[in-house]
Design an enzyme around this catalytic site. Sequence first.
Site, PDB file in Angstrom:
ATOM      1  N   TYR A 825       0.773  -1.242   0.000  1.00  0.00           N
ATOM      2  CA  TYR A 825       0.000   0.000   0.000  1.00  0.00           C
ATOM      3  C   TYR A 825       0.803   1.289   0.000  1.00  0.00           C
ATOM      4  O   TYR A 825       0.273   2.336  -0.354  1.00  0.00           O
ATOM      5  CB  TYR A 825      -0.945   0.012   1.209  1.00  0.00           C
ATOM      6  CG  TYR A 825      -2.079  -0.965   1.071  1.00  0.00           C
ATOM      7  CD1 TYR A 825      -3.141  -0.692   0.204  1.00  0.00           C
ATOM      8  CD2 TYR A 825      -2.094  -2.158   1.760  1.00  0.00           C
ATOM      9  CE1 TYR A 825      -4.181  -1.572   0.065  1.00  0.00           C
ATOM     10  CE2 TYR A 825      -3.138  -3.055   1.618  1.00  0.00           C
ATOM     11  CZ  TYR A 825      -4.176  -2.759   0.775  1.00  0.00           C
ATOM     12  OH  TYR A 825      -5.205  -3.639   0.623  1.00  0.00           O
ATOM     13  N   LEU A 826       2.032   1.220   0.479  1.00  0.00           N
ATOM     14  CA  LEU A 826       2.808   2.452   0.574  1.00  0.00           C
ATOM     15  C   LEU A 826       3.670   2.611  -0.667  1.00  0.00           C
ATOM     16  O   LEU A 826       4.524   1.764  -0.946  1.00  0.00           O
ATOM     17  CB  LEU A 826       3.684   2.429   1.831  1.00  0.00           C
ATOM     18  CG  LEU A 826       2.904   2.211   3.130  1.00  0.00           C
ATOM     19  CD1 LEU A 826       3.862   2.148   4.314  1.00  0.00           C
ATOM     20  CD2 LEU A 826       1.878   3.314   3.342  1.00  0.00           C
TER      21      LEU A 826
END
Length: 866
Positions: A825-826
Amino acid sequence: MSTAFGLLPKQDRTMSNKTNPKFTGINGHANGLNGKAYSPLSEDEEMPLSQTLPPSRRLKRKKTNYAESSSEDDTPLASSPAKQSASAAIAMPGAAAATTVQSSLASKSKRHAAKKEESDDEQVFKKSEKKKPARKKAKKEDQSSEDDKPLATPKPPARKRKLKEESDNDSSGEDEPLVTKPSARKAPAKKVKTEEGTESPAPKANGKAEENGKGKGRRKKKTEEEEEEVYRWWDVDPNADDSVKWSTLEHNGVIFPPPYEPLPARVKMKYDGKEVTLPLESEEVAGFYAALIESDHAKDATFNKNFFNDWKVILKKHPPRESVKITSFEKCDFRPMFDYFESEKARKKSLSSAEKKELKKAKDDMEAKYTSCLLDGRKEKVGNFRVEPPGLFRGRGEHPKKGTLKHRVRPEDITLNIGKEAPIPIPNMPGKWKAIQHDNTVTWLATWTENINQSHKYVFLAAGSSLKGQSDMMKFEKARELKSHVDRIRANYNGDLRSKLMAERQRATAMYFIDKLALRAGNEKGEDEADTVGCCSLRCEHVTLELPNFIIFDFLGKDSIRYYNRVQVEAQIFKNVRIFKDNKEDDDSLFDRVTTTSLNKHLNSEMKGLTAKVFRTYNASATFQRLLDENDLKNATLQEKLNAYNKANRLVAILCNHQRSVPKTHDQSMEKMRQKYRGLKYDRMKLRHGLFGIDSNYKRMDQYKDDESDIDDDWIVEYEDQLKAKEIEKAEKKFVKENEKLAEDNIKPQGESVLQERIKHMEEDFKRLAKERGKTVASVKGNKTPEKVMESIDKLTDRIKSFKLQMVDRDEGKEVALGTSKINYLDPRITASWCKIHDVPIEKLFSKTLQVKFPWAMDVDTEWKF
DNA sequence: TTGTTAACTTAGAACTTCCCTA
DNA sequence: TAGGGAAGTTCTAAGTTAACAA
């Protein structure tokens, strides 16, 4: 919305896994994390629903009445006069007691009239007001006919996913992405070495590799360094057609696990107290279970039942040699098998490191040819090239099929996807491939269908491959694109929260949850799967309203991980959920007019390529960037910088509800830390007392008293005893070592009296300590000035503070998995840029694997922002 | 329009390796 | 230098998404 997770009162954020309801995945990003409060309610928005809509048109439905009340359900929110009073009650803020009003279904004629009044919304209403089906039925159990099919003529799959990005190519100016689209996989590649040591030529300039990627012996052998050179796909032309994934593809197929190795004859399970001799087939399955008898799986009734049922089928064909009939699970004793497995583990562990190395090398050599493939002439790593071995299905949560037997996969089960010109690999076990296909619009190399849920298994390239990298980069670019649309999208759904159409209002509310709480889309699930939900599949029982404006979410999400969150919401959201829940049973769908398909369709109309998943990526990365930017790290040490990074990472993990099970040794290690913490405080206390002893004019520094309240007399007695024992042990060891050294140097060893003398001194010291117990004055070793002692006290205080933080950090993070967000997600460019700004080596934050996964992110400059 | 499914990403558990402390 | 715990890696289950068949 509530505060950031980390700042919540304990009762609101206790966490735990699975069945133990504790984890509170509070987002808080509307205020705490994100800091964005959206569209505060205007006067108009505060207006009760009853004034905006004819209240009687409010929906009423019961799951059991779905069929006969379908047309009733289609009534737009504002169109059913029969329910006016109930709606008025709902609409009044704080009128909780009046939310559930028993009313009969509106008549068809009334509904008809209402619809007429709604002529403007008619079209929309007809399109969107559809009821959601109940949980899907179980998938067809028997797929054996499929399995028994002869080798099929190679043909591409009937259906194929079309890439969203394709549609993006013709996006108009308004929806232009922030950054030029990455990708393009068919640019010139650096030379690579083939398995045989020859080189494949670089693909032609247009991206198409030379036929079959072969150009044997044409070029000189390059140095190892050059061969290892990375293909920088992210630097090449972004306008390539990405529905075609490759031009040439060569690989060696998959590696099958070794055949079953029977147990030594002496190792036998027992049935009803007596040893039984099992044929290989039934012994293998018994072994699958035996290996798990100490695990939680064996404590699970469903797991045991499913295992035993499947095993009995095998036993019927391959009964024990003693002709014992195994009919009772309780009479089975798998312990001898388990013990044998354990002893084998121990034996392997005790091998010398040279032996271990040798074994590893043999394994690596055997697997070497499967670990990589040639994609457009370039060598690329294959991910899961090992075929999953047979075993017992370890479904998560209350999966109805957990414990069932997962069959051994054979070549006849596997379809290979490979270049037309590439040689067909030969399986490493007897048999022929199910089929061979040459579909270059997909990325998988092999596929098979698993026997338990008929789910498809694929062999893909590794995470660090160009194909995965491109798709990953596009994912983050899509999320960044949302940045320039999100204000409009939020404004739109905030408006729709008051829509007169139930479907729109539900959709807007669902979008609010997906955006603010990072909920997953939530597809419907079948009866033969664990009962887990996401946003669209939430049921009434999963959300509880608490006045004045709290919603408590409590449900099992993906992997049966509990999502528990008490959230303060805007009045309109509270009001909407109250309406959606009204007159429904607990197990009725909260959003009965919203499906993942309809929601994503709508999202796509807001921004090309937008889906519910993009919101999760966007919110995770945007939150992360913001949290990192909030820190002032100008004078921070490396450790402080890393702490700040990990804290931001942790908050995102909490937002996404990424949990891990508490490490088994957590309590133990916390107890150790607590002891150490008290020990530090004890040391400081002694220094304080010592300071007063040196000079009574010095303050006693009572500010530490409260902090030291957990150091009571009993604890001190115990602690000093432990200290004494440790010191004596240390002295004894030291004495032995000294004598050994003397013996080595041919010098006469010291006598026992030397040791006794040392111990005597120690005991005197401890006697003194014992005398000082309960007093506020103590002696200090050495000739220390009060200033020196003060200095030591300050240093200790800093250590105590930092250690306390470490403890809190460890305890609060015990159930938070940081890896999942970092991997998925990052945006890795946030980290790469941050590392450059703060002069932090990337390897402090990205493991080797992550660095391999994200080479495309490493070139960003310090100006780059998500 | 709805249900099914192919193809892919995301996820925690389980296993392995590394590193620190006694 | 062992061994225990943390960090890293592998494994495979469980999601999402959208194409396509019915």
